[in-house]
Enzyme design. Structure first.
Site, PDB file in Angstrom:
ATOM      1  N   TRP B 325      32.743  46.682  35.825  1.00  0.00           N
ATOM      2  CA  TRP B 325      33.596  45.551  35.451  1.00  0.00           C
ATOM      3  C   TRP B 325      32.745  44.464  34.805  1.00  0.00           C
ATOM      4  O   TRP B 325      33.172  43.802  33.861  1.00  0.00           O
ATOM      5  CB  TRP B 325      34.306  45.000  36.694  1.00  0.00           C
ATOM      6  CG  TRP B 325      35.138  43.782  36.436  1.00  0.00           C
ATOM      7  CD1 TRP B 325      36.467  43.742  36.109  1.00  0.00           C
ATOM      8  CD2 TRP B 325      34.710  42.407  36.487  1.00  0.00           C
ATOM      9  NE1 TRP B 325      36.883  42.447  35.948  1.00  0.00           N
ATOM     10  CE2 TRP B 325      35.828  41.608  36.166  1.00  0.00           C
ATOM     11  CE3 TRP B 325      33.494  41.778  36.755  1.00  0.00           C
ATOM     12  CZ2 TRP B 325      35.767  40.215  36.121  1.00  0.00           C
ATOM     13  CZ3 TRP B 325      33.435  40.395  36.700  1.00  0.00           C
ATOM     14  CH2 TRP B 325      34.560  39.631  36.390  1.00  0.00           C
ATOM     15  N   HIS B 326      31.525  44.287  35.330  1.00  0.00           N
ATOM     16  CA  HIS B 326      30.681  43.206  34.824  1.00  0.00           C
ATOM     17  C   HIS B 326      30.219  43.436  33.391  1.00  0.00           C
ATOM     18  O   HIS B 326      30.027  42.483  32.650  1.00  0.00           O
ATOM     19  CB  HIS B 326      29.461  43.011  35.728  1.00  0.00           C
ATOM     20  CG  HIS B 326      29.791  42.227  36.950  1.00  0.00           C
ATOM     21  ND1 HIS B 326      30.296  42.801  38.081  1.00  0.00           N
ATOM     22  CD2 HIS B 326      29.709  40.892  37.211  1.00  0.00           C
ATOM     23  CE1 HIS B 326      30.511  41.864  38.987  1.00  0.00           C
ATOM     24  NE2 HIS B 326      30.167  40.707  38.495  1.00  0.00           N
ATOM     25  N   GLY B 327      30.033  44.675  33.018  1.00  0.00           N
ATOM     26  CA  GLY B 327      29.596  44.882  31.645  1.00  0.00           C
ATOM     27  C   GLY B 327      29.472  46.346  31.301  1.00  0.00           C
ATOM     28  O   GLY B 327      29.278  47.192  32.178  1.00  0.00           O
TER      29      GLY B 327
END
Lengths: 323, 477
Positions: B325-327
């Site tokens: 989700w973060h990257g």
């Protein structure tokens, strides 16, 4: 969870009073800091930007204040004051001066030019060094703060110009600095007793000789892709109009870079003469640079010699704006 | 527009004034003002992506109403599928497409096959992960029957795009935020004042502490090959402080701003670096995201109420997804994996460990401090993967720390009295919030009466260091 409280009709006025109290408190603290800073240099150094030699703005502005109006004036950022050596430009038979500062944007150069007009020192030819990486900024506060803290001005109106510059960049701290140094310089004349610049030595007419070690290879860097922000385009258009009205020949200079920034010049610049530093054969030779864009002294000498030839051609066919 | 830009200081009072003036007319008008302000706020960055938020809002609004109206399970599932497909599809296209293409190309080149795909030239819309998760939770809650769908399009649009939390959270649940948008709001002095204080502290954290630590962290991470182990460890410490101050600072400003409009947002950070274990860390760090994954992924997968192997698998799935989700990078996946591995013992023995540590805390604070330090070091280990651009960079960085080398003179370049002082102030304020008895003692001191001077000095530092629109780290997610 937010704290709970009963709602009253006077909540807004109480809230307004709270904000005013806080603002007054902060204002009082600011005043106290300013007064203490005027009395004690250590406080001044801690809360206000400390004068320093980086970029040699003091020496440059001192020399500028004692010089007559040059024929050829350079405005721009550090790529220009480290790259263009006016001593080499003497071959042109024109007097020249480099009035640049670190990270100076197009907008700042434009406002400085307006101040130069006030000083009645407008040149015949103006070369504007536009380093593309600065085009993506909203404004560069480094330059305004540098001019305020390290600049030498014979008249107080220059501080007023700097105040306007800070406000137009929406930078309250630069405005505070301009106001503070405006007052501070009345009691404390400018001196050279300050942190020395380890990256360069001031030569003359605005030129700084880069002292850092030259590179041995081209740096690994992904080229940045930039577009000129709208507010810079507007500043640029105003500057062109200003030069047109005053019969100043304006030349655009794109500084050389080892890894070139990707950009497209705005269409309205097509009618102006442009010198592209990337066409200089040395632009791909790392021994002339100490980083991707800044030249060492020997590199600046070679670059300036090349620039003489280009300026000779360009100024001859530069558009005469005088009507 | 971002919070630390001069425009925001003009924008906020104008919207605040109009919003409370509109209260005399109707809640609907207040929502219109909030909606317009939110779209201006977002469009300031790139107005073209407003259409994406609007489209996402329209689809989820109509789909959710249809889900609620339908009694047939198959139809409801199909409608939920449409919402999931659209939202996750947008996320996949804008955020992950190039990652999958690059990974495919890398895999093919390793296998010696020439079957490369071209990457797409797409811009990642700011905050897409945040508002997508917010709308997803809305659709799922309506499908589960936990929430009645919004009947007013403007209210729903306002819920999706509410500007304080639109681009970097907290990720709000419709069950919490939507009713507040539907109800009449009253201006409350105490809440507004607490909001202003929170905004002020958030700005200090971001501008004075986070951004300055970020300068040192960048210098160290970019030039790690020429530095000694102590400098490299310091780089990780600076990044740990930077990311906390940056993100929690944003959350504080968002929550404070929302309070000015009479809206309560969920707490997103509760002093995470005071955690005694990784599981506690995740109950204190980015709470809105961890609770989202808990409610919509971990529990539906079975949570911890299943076999030991399945529990481990569930934990790993959640953390890998959280990393992803973060990257769109393997670094974030590895970061998630590290936290998953560190979390597993706690999830299996969680209650016992907690009870044991509670008993110990009774007789020794020293052990607590050691546990806090241990957790901090483990979290910092993960931050190396989070901060580095590639896995190779991260492994080289860790290897260089492990060599225990010392380069003379380097440390002096990275230790600055101003920055150190502000880090101590930040930690002190967090400690006072964490320990109310200590806070009460400080408030009883005579020096506390002169706190306005501290506000003044903090404001001065904020003004001095205010960089015109330095982006928040979590904008990229």
């Amino acid at each position: 969870m937010a704290p709970r409280s009963s709602t009253s009709s006077s909540s807004f006025s109480r809230f307004g009073a709270f904000l005013l109290r806080r603002l007054a408190g902060i204002g009082l603290t600011f005043s106290l800091i300013s007064v203490l800073a005027c009395m004690f240099p250590r406080v001044s150094g801690r809360f206000f930007r400390q004068p320093q030699e980086y970029g040699c703005t003091t020496r440059r502005t001192l020399e500028w204040s004692q010089s007559p109006a040059p024929d050829l004036l350079f405005l721009g950022s550090s790529t220009c004051y480290l790259g263009v050596d006016p001593r080499e430009l003497d071959l042109l038979g024109l007097s020249s001066f480099v009035l640049c500062s670190t990270s100076q944007t197009i907008g700042q150069s434009w406002r400085i030019l307006q101040d130069i007009e006030r000083q009645a020192k407008l040149p015949r030819y103006l070369v504007l060094d536009i380093y593309p990486e600065l085009w993506r900024l909203r404004g560069s506060w480094t330059s305004t703060r540098d001019w305020s803290v390290n600049g030498y001005y014979e008249d107080e109106l220059s501080y007023l110009s700097l105040l306007g510059l800070a406000l137009s960049d929406m930078d309250p701290y630069s405005a505070v600095l301009a106001l503070y140094y405006w007052q501070f310089r009345k009691s404390q004349p400018i001196s050279h007793d300050r942190r020395p610049d380890t990256t360069g030595i001031y030569r003359e007419r605005g030129f700084v000789a880069g002292r850092e070690a030259a590179l041995s290879k081209i740096p690994q860097k992904t080229p940045m892709v930039v577009e000129m922000k709208d507010h810079f385009q507007n500043d640029f258009k105003e500057m062109i109009e200003f030069c047109e009205r005053r019969g100043i020949q304006l030349v655009i200079l794109l500084p050389p870079e080892l890894v070139r920034t990707k950009f497209k010049l705005p269409d309205f610049l097509e009618r102006l003469p442009v010198i592209d530093g990337q066409e200089w054969p040395g632009s791909s030779e790392p021994q002339h640079f100490y980083d991707n864009r800044h030249l060492v002294e020997s590199g600046a000498k070679v670059y300036s010699t090349w620039l003489v030839a280009r300026l000779e051609q360009t100024l001859d066919r530069a558009i005469r704006f005088a009507r | 527009m971002i919070f630390n830009s001069p425009e925001f200081f003009i924008f906020l009072p104008v919207v605040f004034g109009l919003y409370w003036l509109a209260r005399r007319v109707s809640v609907g008008l207040q929502n219109w003002i909030l909606l317009t302000a939110s779209y201006v706020f977002y469009g300031w960055w790139d107005w073209r992506f407003l259409s994406l938020i609007a489209l996402s809002s329209v689809i989820d609004f109509y789909v959710s109403n249809k889900i609620c109206a339908s009694r047939r399970v198959a139809v409801r599932r199909a409608l939920l599928g449409i919402s999931l497909l659209f939202n996750l599809g947008c996320l996949a296209y804008f955020k992950y497409c190039n990652f999958f293409v690059d990974s495919w190309n890398d895999a093919m080149s390793v296998l010696g096959l020439s079957c490369s795909l071209h990457t797409l030239n797409v811009i990642l819309p700011v905050g897409i992960s945040f508002y997508t998760f917010q709308t997803l939770s809305y659709s799922i809650d309506v499908y589960r029957g936990k929430l009645k769908p919004a009947s007013d399009l403007i209210e729903f649009f306002t819920f999706v795009s509410f500007f304080p939390q639109l681009v970097a959270g907290p990720i709000e649940r419709a069950t919490h935020l939507l009713p507040q948008i539907q109800q009449e709001r009253r201006f409350d002095y105490d809440i507004a004042v607490s909001g202003v204080r929170l905004m002020f502290w958030g700005m200090i954290k971001k501008v004075v502490i986070g951004d300055r630590c970020g300068v040192f962290a960048s210098k160290i991470f970019d030039d790690y090959s020429s530095l000694g182990s102590v400098s490299l460890a310091l780089g990780v410490f600076y990044f740990a402080i930077q990311i906390y101050c940056d993100f929690s600072g944003y959350s504080d400003i968002a929550i404070g701003t929302a309070r000015l409009f009479g809206i309560d947002l969920n707490t997103n950070f509760r002093r995470p670096y005071f955690s005694k274990s990784i599981s506690e860390f995740w109950r204190r760090w980015h709470i809105s995201l961890s609770s989202w994954f808990r409610d919509y992924v971990y529990i539906p997968l079975g949570g911890s109420r299943c076999s030991r192997t399945r529990t481990i698998l569930n934990v790993m799935i959640v953390f890998l997804l959280s990393g992803f989700w973060h990257g769109a990078s393997w670094n974030f996946v590895v970061w998630g994996m590290i936290h998953g591995v560190l979390f597993i013992p706690a999830s299996l023995l969680g209650k016992r460990v907690q009870r044991d540590s509670a008993e110990r805390s009774f007789w020794t604070h020293g052990l607590h401090i050691l546990l806090v330090l241990r957790t901090f070091v483990l979290v910092c280990f993960g931050w190396v993967f989070f901060r580095c651009e590639t896995l190779e960079h991260a492994f080289s960085y860790l290897k260089a720390i492990g060599e225990f080398s010392y380069v003379q003179g380097n440390l002096r370049r990275f230790v600055h009295s101003d920055v150190t002082g502000w880090i101590i102030v930040g930690m002190g304020v967090d400690l006072l919030i964490e320990k109310p008895r200590l806070a009460a003692w400080v408030q009883s001191c005579w020096l506390y009466r002169f706190r306005i001077l501290a506000y003044g000095v903090a404001s001065w530092s904020c003004m001095r260091l205010f960089q015109n629109g330095t982006a928040f780290i979590y904008f990229q997610f």
